[in-house]
Design a protein around this motif. Sequence first.
Motif, mmCIF file in Angstrom:
data_model
loop_
_atom_site.group_PDB
_atom_site.id
_atom_site.type_symbol
_atom_site.label_atom_id
_atom_site.label_comp_id
_atom_site.label_asym_id
_atom_site.label_seq_id
_atom_site.Cartn_x
_atom_site.Cartn_y
_atom_site.Cartn_z
ATOM 1 N N ASP A 1 51.319 113.598 177.661
ATOM 2 C CA ASP A 1 51.683 113.280 176.896
ATOM 3 C C ASP A 1 51.990 111.339 177.026
ATOM 4 O O ASP A 1 52.454 111.148 177.846
ATOM 5 C CB ASP A 1 52.897 113.471 176.470
ATOM 6 N N PRO A 2 51.708 110.656 175.811
ATOM 7 C CA PRO A 2 51.457 108.864 175.472
ATOM 8 C C PRO A 2 53.314 108.505 175.466
ATOM 9 O O PRO A 2 53.246 108.151 176.542
ATOM 10 C CB PRO A 2 51.402 108.706 173.955
ATOM 11 N N ASP A 3 54.255 109.001 175.396
ATOM 12 C CA ASP A 3 55.444 108.440 175.448
ATOM 13 C C ASP A 3 55.698 108.851 176.716
ATOM 14 O O ASP A 3 56.263 107.809 177.958
ATOM 15 C CB ASP A 3 56.559 110.098 173.996
ATOM 16 N N ILE A 4 55.425 110.516 177.443
ATOM 17 C CA ILE A 4 55.818 110.138 178.679
ATOM 18 C C ILE A 4 55.460 109.620 179.709
ATOM 19 O O ILE A 4 55.153 108.302 180.790
ATOM 20 C CB ILE A 4 55.674 111.439 178.897
ATOM 21 N N LEU B 1 46.196 105.024 183.101
ATOM 22 C CA LEU B 1 45.428 107.121 183.482
ATOM 23 C C LEU B 1 45.955 107.913 183.214
ATOM 24 O O LEU B 1 44.845 109.020 182.747
ATOM 25 C CB LEU B 1 45.316 106.619 184.898
ATOM 26 N N LEU B 2 46.683 108.157 183.093
ATOM 27 C CA LEU B 2 47.568 109.134 182.561
ATOM 28 C C LEU B 2 46.951 109.706 181.582
ATOM 29 O O LEU B 2 47.030 111.228 180.925
ATOM 30 C CB LEU B 2 48.962 109.387 182.614
ATOM 31 N N ILE B 3 47.223 108.264 180.387
ATOM 32 C CA ILE B 3 46.819 109.071 178.995
ATOM 33 C C ILE B 3 45.419 109.888 178.769
ATOM 34 O O ILE B 3 44.943 110.995 178.030
ATOM 35 C CB ILE B 3 46.855 107.880 178.184
ATOM 36 N N SER B 4 44.838 109.186 179.676
ATOM 37 C CA SER B 4 43.119 109.605 179.926
ATOM 38 C C SER B 4 43.026 111.209 180.647
ATOM 39 O O SER B 4 42.452 111.934 180.668
ATOM 40 C CB SER B 4 42.148 108.776 180.370
#
Length: 319
Positions: free
Chosen positions: A140-143, A133-136
């Motif tokens: 940041d992908p790492d975070i 959900l956060l990536i969408s």
Amino acid sequence: MEEPFLLLDEQLVPCKATWKSGQVTVELKKVSSLAAPMAAVTIAQYLLPVISVMVAGHNGELQLSGVALATSFTNVSGFSILFGLAGALETLCGQAYGAKQYEKIGTYAYSAMVLNIPICVLISILWIYIEKLLISLGQDPDISRVAGSYAFWLIPALFAHAFFIPLTRFLLAQGLVLPLLYSTLTTLLFHIPVCWAFVSAFSLGSNGAAMAIGISFWFYVVILSCYVRFSSSCDKTRVFVSSDFVSCIRQFFHFGVPSAAMVCLEWWLFELLILCSGLLPNPKLETSVLSICLTTASLHYVIPAGVAAAVRYDLNFQT
């Protein structure tokens, strides 16, 4: 001097002022005796996740930013809802205690616990997919990966909140502040070595910090449950009346939904800032710095919250 008037049925009725000079001192002492320990309770409860964030932050900027982002998202989507719904208990339990309907206090608290469980199940399903959900949302992908893992291991703490929040309101409605203070301070002292052991000794990183929060809050639930079960102070109020359960559920939702809406809107205004900081050019640094600033600033709301809790109890008791 003219007497003040009250408006009753569209008629002016003279009344005498009831405020006396010595009343100010009496009320200040009464409120202070409740507000001071309640402020300490609120600080200790607030410091539990803060300590985990601080310990996890020593593992690097990525860990700190991921934990900060996860904390904001879980506050928005989970903890704020539970705290908001508990506002109904402040009204219902407080009025029941003031009316000396002691058996209803326990029924209200138990009904809140039962209703919180399915709500926590739905919230935990959302938390499992926080990373995607956060990536969408452009994070940041790492975070997002660190935040998703942290939120997953925070699910046990969510279910602990389903029990400890009603228990806290249950005791506060009766003015049992000192047991809350002692149990909260004990939990805080328990949490510090547990968090350090999981993060550093066992090298679990940010996941260990989330596990420590869950263990500490369940430890808190056990302490409060034992006090409610065995203390003579709760003999009259820990009763469960099954015939009133359905009506208590209705009343809980009637007051809880508007309360949750108000609390969520207040929390979201702050937490969304951290979520938005993840969209800045240097998200690791920006998220970490803003999280530390907002966490420090939130401590300033603790003392007014303690005073408000004391005033609510005093008003309900006098009703």
